[in-house]
Design a protein around this motif. Structure first.
Motif, PDB file in Angstrom:
ATOM      1  N   THR A  16      32.356  41.866  39.095  1.00 56.92           N
ATOM      2  CA  THR A  16      33.540  42.792  38.098  1.00 56.92           C
ATOM      3  C   THR A  16      34.188  41.409  38.077  1.00 56.92           C
ATOM      4  O   THR A  16      34.558  40.165  39.223  1.00 56.92           O
ATOM      5  N   ALA A  17      34.867  40.878  37.319  1.00 55.57           N
ATOM      6  CA  ALA A  17      35.610  39.863  36.582  1.00 55.57           C
ATOM      7  C   ALA A  17      37.320  39.845  37.404  1.00 55.57           C
ATOM      8  O   ALA A  17      37.419  40.752  37.222  1.00 55.57           O
ATOM      9  N   ARG A  18      37.603  38.961  37.815  1.00 58.07           N
ATOM     10  CA  ARG A  18      38.915  39.682  38.428  1.00 58.07           C
ATOM     11  C   ARG A  18      40.037  39.133  37.525  1.00 58.07           C
ATOM     12  O   ARG A  18      39.326  37.868  36.619  1.00 58.07           O
ATOM     13  N   PRO A  19      41.337  39.677  37.109  1.00 60.42           N
ATOM     14  CA  PRO A  19      42.143  39.075  35.752  1.00 60.42           C
ATOM     15  C   PRO A  19      42.838  37.801  36.293  1.00 60.42           C
ATOM     16  O   PRO A  19      42.919  38.026  37.292  1.00 60.42           O
ATOM     17  N   ALA A  20      42.595  37.064  35.055  1.00 59.03           N
ATOM     18  CA  ALA A  20      43.735  36.274  35.159  1.00 59.03           C
ATOM     19  C   ALA A  20      44.512  35.755  35.629  1.00 59.03           C
ATOM     20  O   ALA A  20      45.843  36.827  35.066  1.00 59.03           O
ATOM     21  N   THR A  21      45.453  34.716  36.672  1.00 56.48           N
ATOM     22  CA  THR A  21      46.519  35.029  36.848  1.00 56.48           C
ATOM     23  C   THR A  21      47.321  33.704  36.524  1.00 56.48           C
ATOM     24  O   THR A  21      46.827  32.618  36.067  1.00 56.48           O
ATOM     25  N   SER A  22      47.963  34.181  35.810  1.00 57.37           N
ATOM     26  CA  SER A  22      49.094  33.288  35.169  1.00 57.37           C
ATOM     27  C   SER A  22      50.590  32.849  36.157  1.00 57.37           C
ATOM     28  O   SER A  22      50.825  34.071  36.449  1.00 57.37           O
TER      29      SER A  22
END
Length: 232
Positions: A16-22
């Motif tokens: 499961t790809a983790r959402p990119a954090t900005s």
């Protein structure tokens, strides 16, 4: 003896790809004190040809106070005589006040009897939003052809109240806010500089300079539009 074929291994579930954090955006630099600085700027070029009609066509029902007392000139004659103007309407960023500056040319300033900001689309003779004579001594202010005044809420309120109970009430009744209101079903009138700015953004404000010979329609008129940045 035949060996049984082992069952195929089940495929591993996809990762499961983790959402990119900005990173959070930097907080804006807030400075309430800048509210008194100039924000929106509108301007107009006043000409006889923006007037809705010739003074000779003043309706017979118009009260005496709004009828010309000296000979009138046609729009073409006033243009030929050099009647013109250039004005700006500037708002503070907090919409607590507005500044008006207008330069008049060709008009005999001794014959000027009224100067207003009206609300209305081009060609419409709309009601008066600001009567400059309430905010300043009109004759002395404009005597040299250069007019400047600061407008605040109270000047708009006084203009609206000026016509109450008088024969000229229909001409100074103020401008209606086209929006529902919690205060009741009765239409609400513009009573603030913020309301005036809203009308300016909608393109529904104009300067109208009146003289003794051009009292009803006016001598020169200028619709207000957002100023080009190069002219600020």
């Amino acid at each position: 003896m035949a060996w049984a074929k082992p069952p195929p291994e089940s495929a591993a579930p996809p990762a499961t790809a983790r959402p990119a954090t900005s990173p959070a955006p930097a907080a804006p630099a807030l400075d309430p004190s800048k509210g008194t600085e100039v924000g929106m700027v509108f301007e107009s070029w006043l000409t006889p040809h923006q007037e809705g009609d010739e003074e000779a066509n003043t309706p017979s029902s118009v009260p005496k106070q709004f009828r010309s007392q000296t000979p009138s000139l046609s729009r073409a004659e006033r243009e030929a005589a050099g009647h013109r103007g250039h004005g700006q309407l500037r708002f503070s960023k907090d919409l607590s006040r507005a500044w008006v500056d207008v330069k008049i040319e060709g008009v005999n300033t001794a014959e000027i009897n009224m100067f207003h900001i009206h609300c209305g689309k081009p060609g419409i003779l709309g009601p008066i939003l600001v009567d400059f004579s309430i905010a300043t001594d009109l004759k002395s202010n404009i005597a040299d052809g250069m007019f400047s005044v600061e407008i605040r809420n109270e000047h708009i309120v006084k203009t609206t109240e000026h016509g109450h109970g008088s024969v000229i009430g229909a001409f100074t009744m103020g401008c209606i806010i086209p929006s529902p209101s919690l205060s009741g079903v009765k239409p609400t009138k513009v009573l603030t500089v913020a309301g005036m700015a809203q009308l300016a953004q909608a393109g529904e404000l104009y300067f109208n300079l009146h003289t003794t010979g051009q009292t009803y329609y006016g001598d020169i008129r200028g619709q207000l539009h957002p100023a080009e940045k190069t002219t600020r």
